[in-house]
Scaffold this motif. Sequence first.
Motif, mmCIF file in Angstrom:
data_model
loop_
_atom_site.group_PDB
_atom_site.id
_atom_site.type_symbol
_atom_site.label_atom_id
_atom_site.label_comp_id
_atom_site.label_asym_id
_atom_site.label_seq_id
_atom_site.Cartn_x
_atom_site.Cartn_y
_atom_site.Cartn_z
ATOM 1 N N GLN A 7 54.958 55.213 55.605
ATOM 2 C CA GLN A 7 56.416 55.350 55.748
ATOM 3 C C GLN A 7 56.881 54.919 57.140
ATOM 4 O OE1 GLN A 7 56.187 59.499 54.604
ATOM 5 N NE2 GLN A 7 57.506 59.124 52.822
ATOM 6 N N ILE A 8 56.044 55.206 58.118
ATOM 7 C CA ILE A 8 56.367 54.755 59.486
ATOM 8 C C ILE A 8 56.450 53.227 59.508
ATOM 9 C CG2 ILE A 8 55.482 54.609 61.858
ATOM 10 C CD1 ILE A 8 54.360 57.448 61.463
ATOM 11 N N LEU A 9 55.499 52.588 58.805
ATOM 12 C CA LEU A 9 55.515 51.129 58.712
ATOM 13 C C LEU A 9 56.850 50.644 58.134
ATOM 14 C CD1 LEU A 9 54.286 48.269 58.643
ATOM 15 C CD2 LEU A 9 53.049 48.917 56.575
ATOM 16 N N MET A 10 57.303 51.290 57.058
ATOM 17 C CA MET A 10 58.575 50.895 56.433
ATOM 18 C C MET A 10 59.742 51.066 57.416
ATOM 19 S SD MET A 10 57.694 49.846 53.517
ATOM 20 C CE MET A 10 55.936 49.607 53.520
ATOM 21 N N LYS A 11 59.751 52.206 58.109
ATOM 22 C CA LYS A 11 60.814 52.473 59.095
ATOM 23 C C LYS A 11 60.849 51.382 60.166
ATOM 24 C CE LYS A 11 62.568 56.723 58.338
ATOM 25 N NZ LYS A 11 63.988 56.770 57.960
ATOM 26 N N MET A 12 59.664 51.029 60.624
ATOM 27 C CA MET A 12 59.597 50.046 61.709
ATOM 28 C C MET A 12 60.015 48.659 61.222
ATOM 29 S SD MET A 12 59.046 51.619 64.398
ATOM 30 C CE MET A 12 58.978 50.143 65.415
ATOM 31 N N LEU A 13 59.654 48.323 59.990
ATOM 32 C CA LEU A 13 60.064 47.019 59.451
ATOM 33 C C LEU A 13 61.592 46.959 59.354
ATOM 34 C CD1 LEU A 13 57.411 46.381 56.631
ATOM 35 C CD2 LEU A 13 57.485 45.387 58.917
ATOM 36 N N GLN A 14 62.179 48.065 58.912
ATOM 37 C CA GLN A 14 63.648 48.121 58.858
ATOM 38 C C GLN A 14 64.237 47.933 60.253
ATOM 39 O OE1 GLN A 14 63.993 51.904 56.955
ATOM 40 N NE2 GLN A 14 64.015 51.013 54.890
ATOM 41 N N ALA A 15 63.656 48.638 61.217
ATOM 42 C CA ALA A 15 64.170 48.562 62.585
ATOM 43 C C ALA A 15 64.074 47.150 63.142
ATOM 44 C CB ALA A 15 63.402 49.532 63.488
ATOM 45 N N GLU A 16 63.075 46.378 62.694
ATOM 46 C CA GLU A 16 62.908 45.013 63.184
ATOM 47 C C GLU A 16 63.768 44.010 62.397
ATOM 48 O OE1 GLU A 16 61.373 44.037 65.895
ATOM 49 O OE2 GLU A 16 60.723 46.077 66.343
ATOM 50 N N GLY A 17 64.546 44.498 61.482
ATOM 51 C CA GLY A 17 65.453 43.613 60.740
ATOM 52 C C GLY A 17 64.771 42.802 59.648
ATOM 53 N N VAL A 18 63.631 43.291 59.191
ATOM 54 C CA VAL A 18 62.914 42.574 58.126
ATOM 55 C C VAL A 18 63.637 42.776 56.799
ATOM 56 C CG1 VAL A 18 60.740 42.506 56.827
ATOM 57 C CG2 VAL A 18 60.712 42.828 59.318
ATOM 58 N N ASP A 19 63.797 41.696 56.010
ATOM 59 C CA ASP A 19 64.348 41.884 54.667
ATOM 60 C C ASP A 19 63.370 41.466 53.578
ATOM 61 O OD1 ASP A 19 64.548 39.078 54.776
ATOM 62 O OD2 ASP A 19 66.639 39.166 55.426
ATOM 63 N N THR A 20 62.406 40.622 53.936
ATOM 64 C CA THR A 20 61.496 40.090 52.925
ATOM 65 C C THR A 20 60.054 40.228 53.379
ATOM 66 O OG1 THR A 20 63.188 38.440 52.428
ATOM 67 C CG2 THR A 20 60.993 38.044 51.531
ATOM 68 N N ILE A 21 59.182 40.579 52.434
ATOM 69 C CA ILE A 21 57.751 40.646 52.717
ATOM 70 C C ILE A 21 57.037 39.768 51.689
ATOM 71 C CG2 ILE A 21 55.726 42.169 52.788
ATOM 72 C CD1 ILE A 21 57.769 44.486 53.322
ATOM 73 N N PHE A 22 56.160 38.914 52.178
ATOM 74 C CA PHE A 22 55.342 38.104 51.281
ATOM 75 C C PHE A 22 53.974 38.769 51.203
ATOM 76 C CE2 PHE A 22 58.507 35.447 53.274
ATOM 77 C CZ PHE A 22 59.046 34.750 52.207
ATOM 78 N N GLY A 23 53.537 39.127 50.007
ATOM 79 C CA GLY A 23 52.296 39.881 49.982
ATOM 80 C C GLY A 23 51.564 39.878 48.661
ATOM 81 N N TYR A 24 50.465 40.624 48.697
ATOM 82 C CA TYR A 24 49.580 40.736 47.544
ATOM 83 C C TYR A 24 48.846 42.064 47.675
ATOM 84 C CZ TYR A 24 46.932 38.526 43.764
ATOM 85 O OH TYR A 24 46.416 38.182 42.539
ATOM 86 N N THR A 139 52.746 50.047 68.157
ATOM 87 C CA THR A 139 52.004 48.807 67.907
ATOM 88 C C THR A 139 52.845 47.801 67.118
ATOM 89 O OG1 THR A 139 49.969 50.092 67.852
ATOM 90 C CG2 THR A 139 49.865 47.868 66.945
ATOM 91 N N ILE A 140 53.545 48.298 66.100
ATOM 92 C CA ILE A 140 54.370 47.402 65.283
ATOM 93 C C ILE A 140 55.488 46.800 66.140
ATOM 94 C CG2 ILE A 140 55.936 47.281 63.299
ATOM 95 C CD1 ILE A 140 54.215 49.583 62.061
ATOM 96 N N LYS A 141 56.086 47.636 66.946
ATOM 97 C CA LYS A 141 57.170 47.174 67.830
ATOM 98 C C LYS A 141 56.659 46.075 68.777
ATOM 99 C CE LYS A 141 61.205 48.152 70.064
ATOM 100 N NZ LYS A 141 62.525 48.354 69.501
ATOM 101 N N GLU A 142 55.495 46.327 69.355
ATOM 102 C CA GLU A 142 54.895 45.333 70.250
ATOM 103 C C GLU A 142 54.591 44.040 69.512
ATOM 104 O OE1 GLU A 142 52.379 47.921 73.479
ATOM 105 O OE2 GLU A 142 51.277 46.343 72.407
ATOM 106 N N ALA A 143 54.058 44.173 68.303
ATOM 107 C CA ALA A 143 53.654 42.991 67.527
ATOM 108 C C ALA A 143 54.852 42.074 67.267
ATOM 109 C CB ALA A 143 53.024 43.420 66.206
ATOM 110 N N PHE A 144 55.969 42.656 66.866
ATOM 111 C CA PHE A 144 57.157 41.831 66.606
ATOM 112 C C PHE A 144 57.666 41.191 67.901
ATOM 113 C CE2 PHE A 144 57.108 43.746 62.487
ATOM 114 C CZ PHE A 144 57.764 42.840 61.675
ATOM 115 N N HIS A 145 57.608 41.980 68.979
ATOM 116 C CA HIS A 145 58.042 41.453 70.274
ATOM 117 C C HIS A 145 57.183 40.257 70.680
ATOM 118 C CE1 HIS A 145 59.508 41.346 74.364
ATOM 119 N NE2 HIS A 145 58.277 41.497 74.821
ATOM 120 N N LEU A 146 55.866 40.405 70.532
ATOM 121 C CA LEU A 146 54.966 39.310 70.900
ATOM 122 C C LEU A 146 55.184 38.100 70.003
ATOM 123 C CD1 LEU A 146 51.583 41.177 71.540
ATOM 124 C CD2 LEU A 146 53.033 40.060 73.231
ATOM 125 N N ALA A 147 55.359 38.358 68.701
ATOM 126 C CA ALA A 147 55.477 37.240 67.753
ATOM 127 C C ALA A 147 56.678 36.361 68.087
ATOM 128 C CB ALA A 147 55.585 37.768 66.324
#
Lengths: 561, 168
Positions: A7-24, A139-147
């Motif tokens: 759930q933390i992952l979901m919260k952080m994705l929302q905070a980073e403005g993500v709308d789409t996830i490509f996955g499997y 970590t998620i916050k840092e990852a998006f910042h670095l990317a």
Amino acid sequence: MKLKGAQILMKMLQAEGVDTIFGYPGGAVLDIYDALMDTDFRHILVRHEQGAVHAADGYARASGKVGVCLVTSGPGATNTVTGIASAYLDSIPVVIFTGQVPTHLIGNDAFQEVDIVGITRPCTKHNYLVKDVRNLAKTIKEAFHLARSGRPGPVLIDLPKDVVNATATFKAPGEVRMRTYNPTYKPNIRQLQKTIDLIGKAKKPVIFSGGGIVLSKAHEELTRFARKAQIPVTSSLMGLGGFPGTDDLWLGMLGMHGTFRANMAVTECDLLIGIGVRFDDRVTGKTDEFAPNAKVVQIDIDPTSIQKNVPVSVPVVGDCRTSLSMLNDLLEKIDQEGTDEKREPWLKQIHEWKSTTPLAYKQTDTIKPQYVIEMLYEITGGEAIITTEVGQNQMWAAQYYHFTEPGHFITSGGLGVMGFGLPAAIGAQVGAPGKIVVDVAGDGSIQMNIQELATAVQYGLPVKVAILNNGFLGMVRQWQELFYQRRYSSTRFEHAPDFVKLAEAYGATGLRATKPEEVKKVLKKGLETKGPVIMDFVVAQEESVYPMVPAGAPIKKMLLV
Amino acid sequence: MEEQRHLLSILVDNEPGVLSRITGLFSGRGYNIDSLSVAETVEPNVSRVTMVTHGSPGIIEQIKKQLNKLINVIKVTDLTGMHYVLREMALIKVNAKSEHRAEILRITDIFRGQIVDVGIEHFTVKVTGEPEKIGAVLNLLKPMGIREIARTGCVALPRENGTSNKNA
């Protein structure tokens, strides 16, 4: 607030403005996929994890946002490696989440365990293994910042199953502060002043622009700069669209399959201003004879790119857009009176090269692949987003489609991944829903990720695929023809699927053209048809891409049509 | 272009995988590591890597830039050309027959080393100094028959400005 890691992952994705996830999905990410059910993210279920990363890459380039992938551990993770390496070499911001076996099993050769952090160390900008749920949000916050910051690139986060299943108090992390990471955006003004001085003295200047222009959206600044100083512009493959391909100052692409005038202009120039380029071997040919008479200015946000391949007189570390905008300010202060007259002999010479030796091919009664691209350009008015596979199709698309805006040419430039174009087109279509998106493909590369056609059909993504079908691995065949006495070792497909029927089997539309007069009709029909379409153009089998500079030769030694 | 030897002092995050990022960078790009030594600093979350490498000036420039580009690298200092103190330690297990024992003790003494282990047929000599000094000891002990050696690789710190000659 106590939340599960997932759930933390979901919260952080929302905070980073993500709308789409490509996955499997898979065993190690079941908890994450379960948490996904309670969110509004659009999840695009690809058919192979490689496709997920290429799609996220295409999405990032078309939308300007960070692409996001989610895959399971083991094979799910290893399948992403090609996509990650491609995004790394093209500096595309993508964040990849991989599942991992529970922390107590790591190192145990557990089922579907692989050290993906170890495997992707050399092909990510950075990567993380999260061992404690309390570190997850940061970590998620840092990852998006670095990317997305500095020189963009892929960042991978490995998530053990027990970590996403554990609970922790969630508090949104503050601004990212990393003492080890602080990219330089604003260049040194003295270096820019030196550049301006060199421009003032130069008789035959050339701008060489690259992917950095596209990534930093510096196209307007670049256009203003080039026009103001009357300097002709060439670009790398990755730089296409960073300067209008219809402008009088446009030289066409540089390098192995560059235009005659671009290669000659760079060989003869006395000042070469490289902006957002790394002087890759496909551009320079033999480096000793690359721009032999020129002083070189190189502007790049990544210091490692500067002076890596060619000696540089004026190194400038900085963001392309910031640097160009500052250069424009400096230019404004100088009286530009007389610039046009001063440049006239140089521009006249370039015009002469263009008119004596333009891009050319011989029309016959079989379809020429170049003609397909020319017609595609004409019919779409240059407005489409073009993705490519790799090889001849990629080079013809680069040569004959004239890009005027960034984000419209999406290709695996650095790694050269066959199978990139279709999933990238899917991602681009998701990122730019209103656009016409066309994957220019070969009959070889389209088969490397053809399964993603099912993804396009499932989500109603109307991507169009134009296969330049020559029955060969065309670029390899071309090298065999030119440098291996036409010994066609394993480059002829003796069996191929019927692409029209294949399209239909996937629930898409299939069309075919076998004669030049059918090309326009098929393109028009294909572009008008709703939903995904495969257009199979049966083209001349032994057509080659020209001009061509043999590997390691100086770029002025071009093989012409 | 001429190859140069460089001594780099690299401060890094003290985290798992950081050393592998550094060595992976070197192997992946074909750079050379002549010696490498790593340990925690006064700040427990920071480690110091001391590395000796060699390459053409262009390669050395790339090595420093590429190291700086690694997210976990805090600071890269090239000590080459600066004033610094440099030391390496070696443990040398050497054959010590009775007729050689006195000679080994003498050599150890001259180089201000120590005998740290004594056996019926061997001595283990500990010697500290610059790599050249260790090389000299090894040369002198060679005739007795060296069984095994373990060297730490170089560690180094800059001196305070102007307090000494270059790397004395």
